[in-house]
Enzyme design. Structure first.
Site, short mmCIF file in Angstrom:
data_model
loop_
_atom_site.label_atom_id
_atom_site.label_comp_id
_atom_site.label_asym_id
_atom_site.label_seq_id
_atom_site.Cartn_x
_atom_site.Cartn_y
_atom_site.Cartn_z
N SER A 49 13.69 106.01 -78.35
CA SER A 49 13.12 106.50 -79.60
C SER A 49 11.64 106.20 -79.75
O SER A 49 10.92 106.93 -80.44
CB SER A 49 13.89 105.90 -80.79
OG SER A 49 13.87 104.48 -80.73
N GLY A 86 17.88 106.13 -78.98
CA GLY A 86 19.09 105.36 -78.73
C GLY A 86 19.41 105.16 -77.26
O GLY A 86 20.38 104.47 -76.93
N ASN A 115 16.60 99.25 -76.14
CA ASN A 115 17.94 99.27 -76.74
C ASN A 115 18.91 98.34 -76.02
O ASN A 115 19.84 97.83 -76.63
CB ASN A 115 18.48 100.70 -76.76
CG ASN A 115 17.77 101.57 -77.78
OD1 ASN A 115 17.62 101.19 -78.93
ND2 ASN A 115 17.29 102.72 -77.35
N ASP A 196 12.05 100.33 -90.86
CA ASP A 196 13.04 99.63 -90.03
C ASP A 196 12.42 98.49 -89.22
O ASP A 196 13.13 97.73 -88.55
CB ASP A 196 13.76 100.61 -89.10
CG ASP A 196 12.80 101.34 -88.15
OD1 ASP A 196 11.62 100.94 -88.02
OD2 ASP A 196 13.24 102.34 -87.55
N HIS A 199 10.18 101.07 -85.35
CA HIS A 199 9.49 102.26 -84.87
C HIS A 199 8.09 102.37 -85.48
O HIS A 199 7.94 102.29 -86.70
CB HIS A 199 10.31 103.52 -85.20
CG HIS A 199 11.65 103.51 -84.56
ND1 HIS A 199 12.79 103.10 -85.22
CD2 HIS A 199 12.03 103.85 -83.31
CE1 HIS A 199 13.83 103.20 -84.40
NE2 HIS A 199 13.39 103.64 -83.23
#
Length: 221
Positions: A49, A86, A115, A196, A199
């Site tokens: 991402s 992801g 991830n 979040d 990002h």
């Protein structure tokens, strides 16, 4: 007088013949197909991402900004962004053969692993997947830039240090270029991240482009 007339007529015919021949050559040249530039060479980006511009318009991400910079500074190259939000190293390793066959890149940027770390996956398995990604890219004839990631300290010293060491070890073993930490220019700036706290926001994507570029540019020569 008749001889003079004949000489003049002969001269005129000769000049007309030359003009006709010249015109014919010019028309032939105009009608000839123009040699077209060869197909653009491809940079394939295999990321997650962070490279897929999560939460942003696609054109705002660092990959798209890098493509724009390439168009200005290294014409004849294009970028294919095969990043998937992801994605883990296992997912990338499963996909890379298809992406290589489809895009036939001259350069592959591998920016995966974040991830894996956030999920606390096995360091040994992450390294094995990175090895597979790099090996497949090299076997296709592509040059490789491996882009690393770092994990927050709450995962424990052994894990975070081992995670960072994986990228160095793979790059050294396969003799490929390494950018140790994609987010290095902004990692300590809370305002650089979306809500979040993972990002990056659009405003800092040029910083990421400028961070990656010195490692990528030599591979485009």
């Amino acid at each position: 007088m008749r001889q003079g007339y004949m000489r003049e007529r002969t001269r005129t015919v000769g000049v007309l013949g030359y003009l006709v021949m010249t015109l014919a050559m010019g028309l032939a040249t105009l009608g000839a197909p123009v040699a077209e530039a060869g197909p653009a060479r491809t940079v394939l980006v295999m990321g997650d991402s962070l490279s897929a511009a999560y939460g942003l318009a696609p054109e705002e991400g660092w990959v798209a900004l890098t493509a724009e910079q390439m168009a200005r500074q290294t014409p004849g190259w294009r970028v294919v962004n095969a990043s998937v939000s992801g994605e883990t190293t296992a997912g990338g390793a499963a996909r890379i053969e298809g992406e290589l066959a489809r895009n036939q890149p001259a350069v592959v940027v591998i920016a995966l692993g974040g991830n894996d770390g956030l999920r606390g996956l096995s360091l040994k398995q992450t390294r094995a997947n990175l090895e597979k990604l790099v090996s497949a890219a090299k076997a296709s004839g592509a040059r490789v830039l491996l882009v690393g990631m770092r994990m927050p300290p709450n995962l424990g010293k052994a894990y975070t240090e081992g995670f960072a060491a994986n990228y160095r070890a793979v790059a050294e073993a396969h003799k490929v270029s390494l950018l140790p930490f994609l987010l290095e220019p902004i990692a300590m700036e809370r305002a650089s991240f979306q809500s979040d706290n993972i990002h990056p926001v659009a405003a800092v994507q040029p910083k990421l482009r400028d961070h990656v570029w010195p490692a990528l540019a030599p591979l485009l020569k």
